[in-house]
Design an enzyme around this catalytic site. Structure first.
Site, PDB file in Angstrom:
ATOM      1  N   SER A 135       0.772  -1.149  -0.042  1.00  0.00           N
ATOM      2  CA  SER A 135      -0.150  -0.142   0.031  1.00  0.00           C
ATOM      3  C   SER A 135       0.816   1.353  -0.048  1.00  0.00           C
ATOM      4  O   SER A 135       2.011   1.243   0.562  1.00  0.00           O
ATOM      5  CB  SER A 135      -0.695  -0.039   1.361  1.00  0.00           C
ATOM      6  OG  SER A 135      -1.604   1.268   1.503  1.00  0.00           O
ATOM      7  N   HIS A 299     -13.988  -1.597  -0.343  1.00  0.00           N
ATOM      8  CA  HIS A 299     -12.888  -1.446   0.714  1.00  0.00           C
ATOM      9  C   HIS A 299     -12.956  -2.059   1.944  1.00  0.00           C
ATOM     10  O   HIS A 299     -12.765  -1.457   3.094  1.00  0.00           O
ATOM     11  CB  HIS A 299     -12.610   0.202   0.930  1.00  0.00           C
ATOM     12  CG  HIS A 299     -11.306   0.650   0.942  1.00  0.00           C
ATOM     13  ND1 HIS A 299     -10.602   1.299   0.042  1.00  0.00           N
ATOM     14  CD2 HIS A 299     -10.467   0.877   2.051  1.00  0.00           C
ATOM     15  CE1 HIS A 299      -9.487   1.787   0.533  1.00  0.00           C
ATOM     16  NE2 HIS A 299      -9.532   1.321   1.635  1.00  0.00           N
TER      17      HIS A 299
END
Length: 417
Positions: A135, A299
């Site tokens: 990420s 998400h």
């Protein structure tokens, strides 16, 4: 019923007592029968703030519950007399072969869960022969992750910054470090309201209040690791101690639009997947700027509460883009049967987020390896009982209860629109 005295010769082979093990982490991990067991271990050994960051979602957490319900409602159909000895779990995604049909999703704050953080994840992924996604908000830099497992299949997840040059720098660093696929997350123009994080005052590095010290005091392993390793930070970004919400407001771009995605496509020469797609319209728009694939994801329920569950959206997106475009399923995966359900529903590949982080919190790299192994065995068992010899055999004919794609107005006759 005739009784007799016990025969010690018969009982002796049954009397097998395990000696206590000095390696308590290994003992805990071996006792875990599924990901939910790893979650229970993780909750015991991890302070409240990082555990809740993984475990929680936005507002009332209804989308999180919907993700789980949708997957749980899918029935896998057993088939007999199909002679499946050793199912082949390998597949191809983003131009590369992977030994399992799932990979590790990009997660932020990772070294808050366990000091080994992304290094544990990428090494466990490399060992299993699956992709690892780093990420933008990771706590290990793009270069250090690559160095930790140079032979791994690495993907990089990008949030678009207001400062385009810094976005370009991140893309170029990822390419130079051998990341082959870019996941552009488009569902976070602003941060969802994650009430658990607000109540826990979560930041990186953590603020050492009396409450956090007391909370960590009876988790000595986590506390020892925190004190004896470098404090967690957003390693690919800066040493900021802002919260995720503050960083999103000051650094990331809420005006992200299709032209920005087109610009990213022009900068990146590798495979590009757009992450956060839930509707046919957004799938069509992402496809129009040259995306190689899509990640159907809400998400993990962490952004817009009451959003559609990912499995229902998968049906809609697959109906829109057709069979050729690669679709990755994300959000809600907690078992190998969940993976199988998503593949039968039309996904080409699956990402695991919480499931991997529960393993990480429970035991570092060994915990991630245990999580992967548990999901792998569940996939093998399901495929064997369903008569599926390979991943390509998994389709809608092997399941019941799949969500149906909503009717599209574009397919209706003109006089009915």
């Amino acid at each position: 019923m005739k009784r007799r005295l016990p025969d010690l010769k018969e009982l002796a082979p049954l009397l097998q007592f395990d000696l206590p093990r000095l390696d308590r982490v290994a003992a805990r991990l071996e006792s875990a029968a599924d990901i939910w067991d790893l979650r229970r271990i993780a909750k015991r050994v991890t302070p409240t703030a990082p555990f809740d960051y993984v475990d929680g979602a936005a507002l009332d957490e209804r989308t999180l519950a919907k993700n789980r319900d949708a997957l749980g409602n899918v029935e896998l159909l057993p088939r007999i007399l199909h002679g499946v000895d050793a199912p082949d779990t390998s597949t191809t995604i983003a131009g590369a072969r992977t030994r399992l049909p799932f990979g590790i999703a990009p997660t932020g704050y990772t070294r808050m869960m366990h000091s080994e953080g992304e290094v544990a994840g990428v090494r466990a992924a490399a060992k299993a022969g699956i992709p690892f996604s780093l990420s933008t908000m990771g706590t290990t830099s793009v270069e250090d992750v690559a160095q930790a497992a140079p032979d791994s299949t690495r993907w990089f997840q990008l949030y678009l910054w207001k400062d385009r040059q810094r976005s370009l720098d991140l893309i170029q660093r990822a390419a130079a470090s051998g990341y082959k696929t870019l996941l552009v997350t488009v569902d976070t123009p602003i941060t969802g309201q994650r009430l658990r994080d607000h109540r826990n005052g979560l930041t990186i590095p953590p603020r050492l209040t009396l409450g956090t010290i007391l909370d960590a005091s009876y988790r000595p392993g986590w506390w020892f690791n925190f004190l004896t390793t470098e404090p967690p930070k957003y390693a690919s970004l800066s040493n900021t101690s802002q919260s995720l919400a503050e960083m999103t407001q000051t650094m990331f771009d809420p005006t992200l639009d299709l032209e920005d995605l087109r610009w990213i496509r022009e900068q990146w020469n590798g495979r590009l997947f757009v992450k956060g797609i839930l509707t046919a319209d957004d799938a069509r728009r992402a496809q129009s700027v040259g995306a190689d694939g899509l990640v159907v994801s809400n998400h993990g329920g962490r952004q817009l509460d009451r959003a559609p569950d990912s499995l229902t959206s998968l049906a809609e997106v697959r109906a829109e883009v057709g069979p050729e475009m690669e679709l990755i399923f994300d959000s809600g995966i907690m078992s190998g049967t969940d993976v199988v359900a998503a593949l039968c529903a039309g996904a080409d590949f699956v990402l695991i987020g919480r499931a991997y982080l529960y393993g990480l919190m429970a035991g570092g790299q060994r915990g991630v390896e245990r999580a992967i192994a548990l999901i792998q065995q569940e996939i093998l068992t399901a495929m064997g009982l369903m008569g599926a010899r390979s991943i390509s055999d998994l389709g809608p004919d092997l399941v019941r209860g799949l969500p149906q794609a909503p009717a599209s107005d574009r397919n209706l006759p003109a006089d009915t629109m």
